[in-house]
Design a protein around this motif. Structure first.
Motif, PDB file in Angstrom:
ATOM      1  N   ALA A 284       0.835  -1.201   0.000  1.00  0.00           N
ATOM      2  CA  ALA A 284       0.000   0.000   0.000  1.00  0.00           C
ATOM      3  C   ALA A 284       0.871   1.252   0.000  1.00  0.00           C
ATOM      4  N   ALA A 285       1.961   1.227   0.741  1.00  0.00           N
ATOM      5  CA  ALA A 285       2.879   2.371   0.760  1.00  0.00           C
ATOM      6  C   ALA A 285       3.490   2.590  -0.622  1.00  0.00           C
ATOM      7  N   ARG A 286       3.883   1.502  -1.278  1.00  0.00           N
ATOM      8  CA  ARG A 286       4.459   1.642  -2.619  1.00  0.00           C
ATOM      9  C   ARG A 286       3.412   2.136  -3.620  1.00  0.00           C
ATOM     10  N   TYR A 287       2.195   1.668  -3.436  1.00  0.00           N
ATOM     11  CA  TYR A 287       1.096   2.080  -4.331  1.00  0.00           C
ATOM     12  C   TYR A 287       0.844   3.573  -4.239  1.00  0.00           C
ATOM     13  N   VAL A 288       0.960   4.131  -3.040  1.00  0.00           N
ATOM     14  CA  VAL A 288       0.638   5.540  -2.811  1.00  0.00           C
ATOM     15  C   VAL A 288       1.428   6.454  -3.730  1.00  0.00           C
ATOM     16  N   ILE A 289       2.675   6.110  -4.039  1.00  0.00           N
ATOM     17  CA  ILE A 289       3.480   7.004  -4.870  1.00  0.00           C
ATOM     18  C   ILE A 289       3.546   6.558  -6.323  1.00  0.00           C
ATOM     19  N   THR A 290       2.839   5.487  -6.681  1.00  0.00           N
ATOM     20  CA  THR A 290       2.809   5.059  -8.087  1.00  0.00           C
ATOM     21  C   THR A 290       1.407   5.154  -8.673  1.00  0.00           C
ATOM     22  N   ARG A 291       0.428   5.568  -7.869  1.00  0.00           N
ATOM     23  CA  ARG A 291      -0.960   5.661  -8.329  1.00  0.00           C
ATOM     24  C   ARG A 291      -1.100   6.767  -9.359  1.00  0.00           C
ATOM     25  N   ASP A 292      -2.169   6.700 -10.157  1.00  0.00           N
ATOM     26  CA  ASP A 292      -2.404   7.747 -11.158  1.00  0.00           C
ATOM     27  C   ASP A 292      -3.657   8.556 -10.846  1.00  0.00           C
TER      28      ASP A 292
END
Length: 293
Positions: A284-292
C-alpha cells in the motif's frame, strides 16, 4: 518483492465495500436529500484510510466485523472534509472522484449539512464498535484531536491562510501544514488497529502512518503537475495557477519523487516488527506514490 498489484486492488475494493456497508447500515431515510448526499460523498474514493484500519486490525488479530464500523468512521470523517473543502468558500471545486461535487449535484446548503452529518456519523460509528470501553475512548479522543483544529481542520485553515499570504510557505511550513491537513487522519487510521486492543504497541503503526501520509501528499502534488483531470477525478494544476507553494514547487519534480520514495522506505521499515504479515501494508505504501489518481 511484494504482492501482485491485483491483490492490493482487491484488498482496497474489499475495504470500500465494507466501509460503504457500515455507513449505509447506519443511515436512515428522513425525507430529505441528506442521507443520499452522504452516501454519494463516500462512494468512489480509494478508501485508503478505511483499508489501513482493516489491515491494522488484521495485524493485531481483531475480527474484521469489529473493525468495520471504525473503518467506516474514518472514511465518513474524510468524506465530510472533502465535501466542505470543495465548497465555493474554500477550494471551489466542481469535480471530485470523477463526479460533480456534492454542492454542484445538490446545492451548497445540502453539501454543508451532509458534511456536518458525516462528521457526526464518524463518531457515532466508533460507538458501535465492539471493542473494550477504554479502547473506544482512546479511538474517540485521538480522532477529536486529529480531525479538529489541532489536526485536519487546523491544516486546512493554514492552507487557506497561505493563499492570501504575502510570501510563499517554506518547505518546513508546508510539511507542518500537510502533517495536519492530510497526515493526521492517515496516521489515525494506521494506528487504529493496535488501539482496538489492550496493551498493543501503537508506535510502529503510527510511524508507518506518519511516513505514509507525507508520501501521499507529495504524490498528490506530483499528480497535480503530471496527472490529467479525467484520470485523477478532480481538477489538476490548480496549485500552480494559484501560485501555491507545494513539495514540487519547492523541491522540483525529481527531488519530490525521491523524497516520496525515501518516505515509503521509512514506512516499510517501520513495519519490521510484523514481518511478512505486513506485506499488504508495505505494498500500500508503494502504491501511494505510483498511483495515477
Amino acid at each position: 518483492m511484494g504482492l501482485p498489484r491485483w491483490m492490493l486492488k482487491d484488498a482496497l475494493s474489499d475495504a470500500s465495500r465494507i466501509v460503504e456497508l457500515a455507513i449505509k447500515t447506519a443511515l436512515r431515510p428522513d425525507g430529505t436529500a441528506i442521507p443520499d448526499a452522504m452516501m454519494y460523498a463516500v462512494k468512489g474514493g480509494k478508501t485508503l484510510r478505511g483499508f489501513l484500519v482493516l489491515e491494522g486490525a488484521k495485524l493485531h488479530h481483531v475480527d474484521p466485523n469489529v473493525a468495520a464500523p471504525i473503518a467506516g468512521a474514518i472514511e465518513a470523517i474524510h468524506a465530510y472534509s472533502l465535501v466542505h473543502d470543495d465548497l465555493p468558500c474554500m477550494d471551489d471545486d466542481a469535480l471530485r472522484r470523477g463526479q460533480p461535487t456534492v454542492h454542484r449535484k445538490w446545492d451548497e446548503a445540502t453539501a454543508v449539512l451532509a458534511g456536518d452529518a458525516l462528521q457526526a456519523l464518524g463518531f457515532e460509528l466508533i460507538m458501535y464498535a465492539d471493542v473494550p470501553d477504554r479502547q473506544k475512548i482512546v479511538l474517540l479522543h485521538m480522532l477529536t484531536l486529529d480531525a479538529g483544529a489541532r489536526g485536519m481542520v487546523g491544516g486546512q485553515a493554514m492552507d487557506i491562510a497561505a493563499e492570501t499570504a504575502g510570501t510563499q510557505l517554506t518547505l518546513e511550513q508546508i510539511e507542518a501544514l500537510q502533517a495536519k491537513k492530510t497526515g493526521a487522519l492517515i496516521e489515525w487510521a494506521a494506528a487504529a488497529g493496535p488501539r482496538m486492543t489492550v496493551d498493543a504497541d501503537e508506535m510502529p503503526m503510527r510511524v508507518y502512518g506518519r511516513a505514509l501520509g507525507r508520501a501521499f501528499q507529495i504524490a498528490d502534488d506530483i499528480l497535480d503537475v503530471e496527472g490529467d483531470a479525467a484520470t485523477v477525478g478532480k481538477a489538476v494544476r490548480k496549485d500552480a495557477s494559484a501560485g501555491k507553494a507545494t513539495f514540487v514547487s519547492l523541491l522540483g519534480l525529481d527531488a519530490a519523487k525521491r523524497r516520496a520514495e525515501t518516505l515509503v522506505e521509512a514506512a516499510c521499515d517501520a513495519l519490521s516488527p510484523y514481518g511478512n504479515d505486513a506485506e499488504t501494508l508495505r505494498d500500500a505504501a508503494r502504491y501511494v506514490i505510483t498511483r495515477d489518481k
